[in-house]
Design a protein around this motif. Structure first.
Motif, PDB file in Angstrom:
ATOM      1  N   PHE A 510       0.831  -1.204   0.000  1.00  0.00           N
ATOM      2  CA  PHE A 510       0.000   0.000   0.000  1.00  0.00           C
ATOM      3  C   PHE A 510       0.870   1.262   0.000  1.00  0.00           C
ATOM      4  CE2 PHE A 510      -4.064  -2.141   1.161  1.00  0.00           C
ATOM      5  CZ  PHE A 510      -4.865  -1.445   0.273  1.00  0.00           C
ATOM      6  N   LEU A 511       1.999   1.197   0.696  1.00  0.00           N
ATOM      7  CA  LEU A 511       2.912   2.341   0.690  1.00  0.00           C
ATOM      8  C   LEU A 511       3.427   2.602  -0.720  1.00  0.00           C
ATOM      9  CD1 LEU A 511       4.243   4.373   2.586  1.00  0.00           C
ATOM     10  CD2 LEU A 511       6.124   2.756   2.899  1.00  0.00           C
ATOM     11  N   GLN A 512       3.716   1.532  -1.460  1.00  0.00           N
ATOM     12  CA  GLN A 512       4.150   1.659  -2.840  1.00  0.00           C
ATOM     13  C   GLN A 512       3.067   2.315  -3.694  1.00  0.00           C
ATOM     14  OE1 GLN A 512       5.195  -2.087  -4.578  1.00  0.00           O
ATOM     15  NE2 GLN A 512       5.258  -1.302  -6.664  1.00  0.00           N
ATOM     16  N   ILE A 513       1.802   1.898  -3.495  1.00  0.00           N
ATOM     17  CA  ILE A 513       0.692   2.473  -4.274  1.00  0.00           C
ATOM     18  C   ILE A 513       0.498   3.948  -3.935  1.00  0.00           C
ATOM     19  CG2 ILE A 513      -1.788   2.346  -4.694  1.00  0.00           C
ATOM     20  CD1 ILE A 513      -1.591  -0.677  -4.078  1.00  0.00           C
ATOM     21  N   ILE A 514       0.558   4.271  -2.643  1.00  0.00           N
ATOM     22  CA  ILE A 514       0.355   5.652  -2.199  1.00  0.00           C
ATOM     23  C   ILE A 514       1.425   6.566  -2.778  1.00  0.00           C
ATOM     24  CG2 ILE A 514       0.342   7.175  -0.186  1.00  0.00           C
ATOM     25  CD1 ILE A 514      -0.846   4.803   1.395  1.00  0.00           C
ATOM     26  N   CYS A 515       2.673   6.054  -2.836  1.00  0.00           N
ATOM     27  CA  CYS A 515       3.785   6.884  -3.316  1.00  0.00           C
ATOM     28  C   CYS A 515       3.667   7.223  -4.799  1.00  0.00           C
ATOM     29  CB  CYS A 515       5.111   6.192  -3.033  1.00  0.00           C
ATOM     30  SG  CYS A 515       5.598   6.236  -1.294  1.00  0.00           S
ATOM     31  N   LYS A 516       2.799   6.528  -5.532  1.00  0.00           N
ATOM     32  CA  LYS A 516       2.562   6.871  -6.935  1.00  0.00           C
ATOM     33  C   LYS A 516       1.574   8.020  -7.061  1.00  0.00           C
ATOM     34  CE  LYS A 516       3.065   2.061  -8.430  1.00  0.00           C
ATOM     35  NZ  LYS A 516       2.347   0.925  -9.080  1.00  0.00           N
ATOM     36  N   THR A 517       0.895   8.360  -5.968  1.00  0.00           N
ATOM     37  CA  THR A 517      -0.118   9.417  -5.987  1.00  0.00           C
ATOM     38  C   THR A 517       0.438  10.678  -5.336  1.00  0.00           C
ATOM     39  OG1 THR A 517      -1.091   8.892  -3.826  1.00  0.00           O
ATOM     40  CG2 THR A 517      -1.831   7.587  -5.718  1.00  0.00           C
ATOM     41  N   SER A 518      -0.403  11.681  -5.226  1.00  0.00           N
ATOM     42  CA  SER A 518      -0.001  12.915  -4.556  1.00  0.00           C
ATOM     43  C   SER A 518      -0.301  12.889  -3.062  1.00  0.00           C
ATOM     44  CB  SER A 518      -0.716  14.110  -5.201  1.00  0.00           C
ATOM     45  OG  SER A 518      -2.112  13.911  -5.183  1.00  0.00           O
ATOM     46  N   LEU A 519      -0.809  11.755  -2.553  1.00  0.00           N
ATOM     47  CA  LEU A 519      -1.099  11.632  -1.122  1.00  0.00           C
ATOM     48  C   LEU A 519       0.181  11.491  -0.317  1.00  0.00           C
ATOM     49  CD1 LEU A 519      -4.072   9.099  -1.313  1.00  0.00           C
ATOM     50  CD2 LEU A 519      -4.238  11.555  -0.804  1.00  0.00           C
ATOM     51  N   ASP A 520       0.131  11.931   0.920  1.00  0.00           N
ATOM     52  CA  ASP A 520       1.267  11.770   1.832  1.00  0.00           C
ATOM     53  C   ASP A 520       0.975  10.608   2.770  1.00  0.00           C
ATOM     54  OD1 ASP A 520       3.138  12.040   4.025  1.00  0.00           O
ATOM     55  OD2 ASP A 520       3.581  14.026   3.209  1.00  0.00           O
ATOM     56  N   PRO A 521       1.785   9.544   2.736  1.00  0.00           N
ATOM     57  CA  PRO A 521       1.499   8.364   3.567  1.00  0.00           C
ATOM     58  C   PRO A 521       1.661   8.600   5.059  1.00  0.00           C
ATOM     59  CG  PRO A 521       3.635   8.141   2.492  1.00  0.00           C
ATOM     60  CD  PRO A 521       2.998   9.367   1.918  1.00  0.00           C
ATOM     61  N   LYS A 522       2.242   9.723   5.451  1.00  0.00           N
ATOM     62  CA  LYS A 522       2.436   9.997   6.880  1.00  0.00           C
ATOM     63  C   LYS A 522       1.155  10.478   7.556  1.00  0.00           C
ATOM     64  CE  LYS A 522       5.882  12.853   6.233  1.00  0.00           C
ATOM     65  NZ  LYS A 522       6.127  12.685   4.783  1.00  0.00           N
ATOM     66  N   ILE A 523       0.207  10.973   6.777  1.00  0.00           N
ATOM     67  CA  ILE A 523      -1.029  11.535   7.330  1.00  0.00           C
ATOM     68  C   ILE A 523      -2.145  10.505   7.201  1.00  0.00           C
ATOM     69  CG2 ILE A 523      -2.600  13.493   7.341  1.00  0.00           C
ATOM     70  CD1 ILE A 523       0.328  14.200   7.856  1.00  0.00           C
ATOM     71  N   GLY A 524      -2.423   9.776   8.273  1.00  0.00           N
ATOM     72  CA  GLY A 524      -3.480   8.778   8.273  1.00  0.00           C
ATOM     73  C   GLY A 524      -4.797   9.358   8.734  1.00  0.00           C
ATOM     74  N   VAL A 525      -5.735   8.439   8.993  1.00  0.00           N
ATOM     75  CA  VAL A 525      -7.048   8.851   9.502  1.00  0.00           C
ATOM     76  C   VAL A 525      -7.344   8.099  10.793  1.00  0.00           C
ATOM     77  CG1 VAL A 525      -9.523   8.981   9.041  1.00  0.00           C
ATOM     78  CG2 VAL A 525      -7.906   9.358   7.183  1.00  0.00           C
ATOM     79  N   VAL A 526      -7.437   6.777  10.718  1.00  0.00           N
ATOM     80  CA  VAL A 526      -7.674   5.981  11.923  1.00  0.00           C
ATOM     81  C   VAL A 526      -6.406   5.962  12.776  1.00  0.00           C
ATOM     82  CG1 VAL A 526      -8.288   3.709  12.804  1.00  0.00           C
ATOM     83  CG2 VAL A 526      -9.358   4.565  10.708  1.00  0.00           C
ATOM     84  N   HIS A 527      -5.295   5.583  12.178  1.00  0.00           N
ATOM     85  CA  HIS A 527      -4.027   5.536  12.910  1.00  0.00           C
ATOM     86  C   HIS A 527      -3.475   6.950  13.053  1.00  0.00           C
ATOM     87  CE1 HIS A 527      -4.472   1.380  11.510  1.00  0.00           C
ATOM     88  NE2 HIS A 527      -3.729   1.056  12.554  1.00  0.00           N
ATOM     89  N   ALA A 528      -3.127   7.290  14.268  1.00  0.00           N
ATOM     90  CA  ALA A 528      -2.693   8.651  14.576  1.00  0.00           C
ATOM     91  C   ALA A 528      -1.381   8.987  13.874  1.00  0.00           C
ATOM     92  CB  ALA A 528      -2.538   8.814  16.082  1.00  0.00           C
ATOM     93  N   THR A 529      -1.268  10.240  13.468  1.00  0.00           N
ATOM     94  CA  THR A 529      -0.030  10.751  12.891  1.00  0.00           C
ATOM     95  C   THR A 529       0.852  11.213  14.044  1.00  0.00           C
ATOM     96  OG1 THR A 529      -1.161  11.432  10.871  1.00  0.00           O
ATOM     97  CG2 THR A 529       0.968  12.455  11.340  1.00  0.00           C
TER      98      THR A 529
END
Length: 634
Positions: A510-529
């Protein structure tokens, strides 16, 4: 035997100087270059010769540095002053002339007219004569383990005393390693021209013992082979020679490469022995495997054409032309950069600077996963930098309690739903005892709908997962895979080992998929940043763990494809971990699952595509405010 005067003879000096003309123009720690040696020696040779004759010559400090071999193992190489290298060359020429005739014919290393092929052909001849069992001894760190006191005694039995004194000054000189200067107390320097001849001399007595025993033997430096007619004879020979090397010569063995084997099943110094029709024994250079995209699974590298490579063994990653080359002592694998997006490293892999530059230019990420299945870290090229506007929108969702709770509740409800549906899948196949677990998860879903904040949601999820994992023992009914509770860091049983390892692989994907987008993987929703490196990939992974990772675990265990005695080992902390073969098997099955058609979806829609769609849907929420509906399995 030669003396100091013969060592310093004009003819010997001419030979030594001629050999330096063929070397590259490098410099020693003293700053002198090889090209400057001739002029320097003409101006200073009388003084240096006088010091050598008087026994007052002292070599300079040697600077040692580490290099990696194919398997990633580090070894020390010496950078020696140019003048000291020249004096060593004077000694080496005479050692070769006088010692080599003394060495036995079956000692094949570091001698003129002998090489690896000659050594391997000796073993072939022994096997052809009816000695098919091999007693193989590989001396551990041979050059670094030589006892200098014992070597000095051996030298004085064969060499002139003044020459021995000169050689001793080179054997015990000072070295600089990582800014610290110390005097050599044990071992021969790698990179010194006199080391190979002295290494052969050190084991010359051992060679004579083998000859007196009437053994069919061959030695190539630290590799000793004795061919025997029977397995029992080879075992007795192994025990006897192992004890002799340890007690008399103070040398230990590399246990992984030493033992009793069938000669036709071993690689001899890079050559394979094969039995041709008619019983003829042939020898051929070993061909290292070279895998390509969309080829079968390899021993050390598991690859898929979608661009994700899993490296499960130790080795070195180098640049090779316009591609990457992973290699160890057993195999080589070319990894084309134009179809590669990520490398997942599970072993001890050394990445060369050239390979790192290629990875950076091609935008290829590296994820490092330790033996406990934990993500140790990642290398992310600069080209993966994120757009600031999307980052700010993600932060806005995270910092808005109402919006964050709404998205987090959707994610948690979908996660609980997928765990419940997974249990229902197995309940329909005869696991009736899962009914109460399914009911409990339904109650957790109702509680999640009433939670006032994310922390309450996390507590509900934790209870749901605990009850869900309790059902594992009812799904996997096989000895050795009993499951009592979820344990991490380290896992306490094979089931937990597979859960931990599979979850990390999914997180990383999932980290690999996220890194192809403009999303930042450090900013979650359920799991706290917080101090955690990445959070968003954990949120997505919770949706797919039950239907991807857990299904793979159940399949491997129930079909008896994975075995506790063959695919697991005990770690340093007492935990149960997948070994290299187990990781390879698990990753292979996981990749197959990801590329399988997802249940209840249109033709050709795979779980891998669903995962990419999940990230894309979340990105639309962040960018455009579209309603986000997390994946639910039916």
């Amino acid at each position: 035997m030669f003396d100091v005067e013969e060592l310093l003879s004009k003819r010997n000096q001419e030979y030594a100087l001629a050999s330096f003309c063929e070397k590259r123009d490098g410099a020693g720690p003293d700053g002198m270059r090889v090209s400057e040696l001739d002029d320097y020696w003409k101006a200073n040779h009388e003084l240096i010769e006088r010091q050598i004759r008087g026994g007052s010559y002292r070599p300079g400090i040697v600077r040692c540095f580490e290099v990696s071999n194919r398997s990633g193992k580090q070894r020390a190489i010496a950078n020696i002053n140019v003048v000291d290298r020249f004096v060593e060359k004077l000694i080496q020429l005479k050692l070769r002339r006088y010692l080599e005739p003394m060495f036995l014919p079956h000692s094949c290393a570091y001698q003129e007219g002998k090489g690896i092929l000659d050594a391997a052909m000796l073993v072939r001849d022994y096997v052809a004569e009816g000695r098919p069992f091999l007693c193989e001894l590989d001396i551990k760190d041979y050059f670094g383990s030589i006892d200098l006191g014992r070597l000095n005694k051996i030298m004085r039995q064969h060499l002139d005393p003044d020459v021995c004194t000169l050689i001793w000054t080179f054997l015990t000189r000072e070295i600089e390693r990582e800014g610290k200067v110390e005097r050599i107390a044990r071992g021969l320097l790698q990179g010194s021209s006199i080391s190979p001849a002295l290494a052969n001399l050190y084991l010359h007595g051992f060679d004579q013992e083998l000859e007196e025993m009437g053994a069919s033997w061959m030695r190539f430096s630290d590799n000793i082979y004795v061919c025997c007619a029977t397995s029992d004879e080879a075992s007795n020979m192994y025990s006897q020679l192992r004890d002799r090397l340890g007690q008399v010569h103070q040398l230990g063995l590399n246990k992984k490469k030493s033992g009793v084997y069938r000669a036709l099943e071993r690689r001899i110094l890079g050559y394979d022995l094969m039995e041709a029709p008619g019983g003829i024994i042939e020898i051929r250079k070993h061909t290292y495997l070279c895998t390509r995209v969309q080829r079968s699974w390899a021993t050390s590298v598991v690859e898929k054409a979608h661009g994700s490579y899993h490296i499960v063994q130790d080795g070195v990653l180098n640049r090779k032309d316009y591609s990457l080359l992973f290699e160890n002592e057993d195999e080589k694998h070319h990894i084309p950069v134009n179809v590669t997006e990520q490398l997942n490293v599970y072993g001890n892999v050394t990445v060369s600077p050239g390979a790192l530059a290629t990875l950076s230019k091609a935008g290829i990420r590296i994820a490092y996963i330790d033996e406990y299945g934990s993500l140790m870290g990642t290398y992310v090229p600069e080209s993966h930098a994120k757009a600031a506007d999307v980052f700010l929108r993600q932060c806005a969702i995270y910092n808005d309690p109402a919006r964050r709770l709404d998205v987090a509740r959707r994610l948690q409800l979908a996660s609980i739903h997928n765990m419940r549906e997974n249990l229902r899948y197995y309940a329909r196949r005869g696991r009736d005892e899962l009914a109460e677990h399914i009911t409990y998860l339904s109650s957790c879903a109702k509680e999640a709908n009433e939670c006032k904040n994310v922390d309450e949601l996390m507590l509900v999820e934790a209870r749901a997962k605990r009850r869900y994992y309790d059902g594992f023992s009812k799904i996997v009914e096989r000895a050795g895979f009993g499951f009592s509770q979820r344990t991490k860091r380290p896992p306490k049983d094979p089931a937990n080992a597979m859960i931990s390892f599979g979850n990390v692989v999914l997180y990383n994907l999932f980290l690999q998929i996220i890194c192809k987008t403009s999303l930042d993987p450090k900013i979650g929703v359920v799991h706290a940043t917080n101090r955690r490196s990445y959070s968003l990939n954990l949120d997505f992974a919770d949706l797919f763990k039950p239907v991807v990772v857990d299904r793979v675990i159940f399949s491997l265990a129930n079909r008896h494809e994975i075995r506790p005695e063959s695919h697991f080992h005990t770690g340093e902390k007492g935990g149960i971990l997948l070994n290299a073969e187990g990781k390879k098997l698990f990753v292979e099955r996981l990749e197959q699952k990801l590329d399988a058609r997802a249940a209840g979806k249109g033709k050709g829609v795979t779980y891998r595509q669903l995962m990419a769609d999940e990230v894309a849907a979340f990105q639309r929420l962040v960018r455009n405010g579209e309603t986000y509906k997390p994946y639910k399995y039916y």
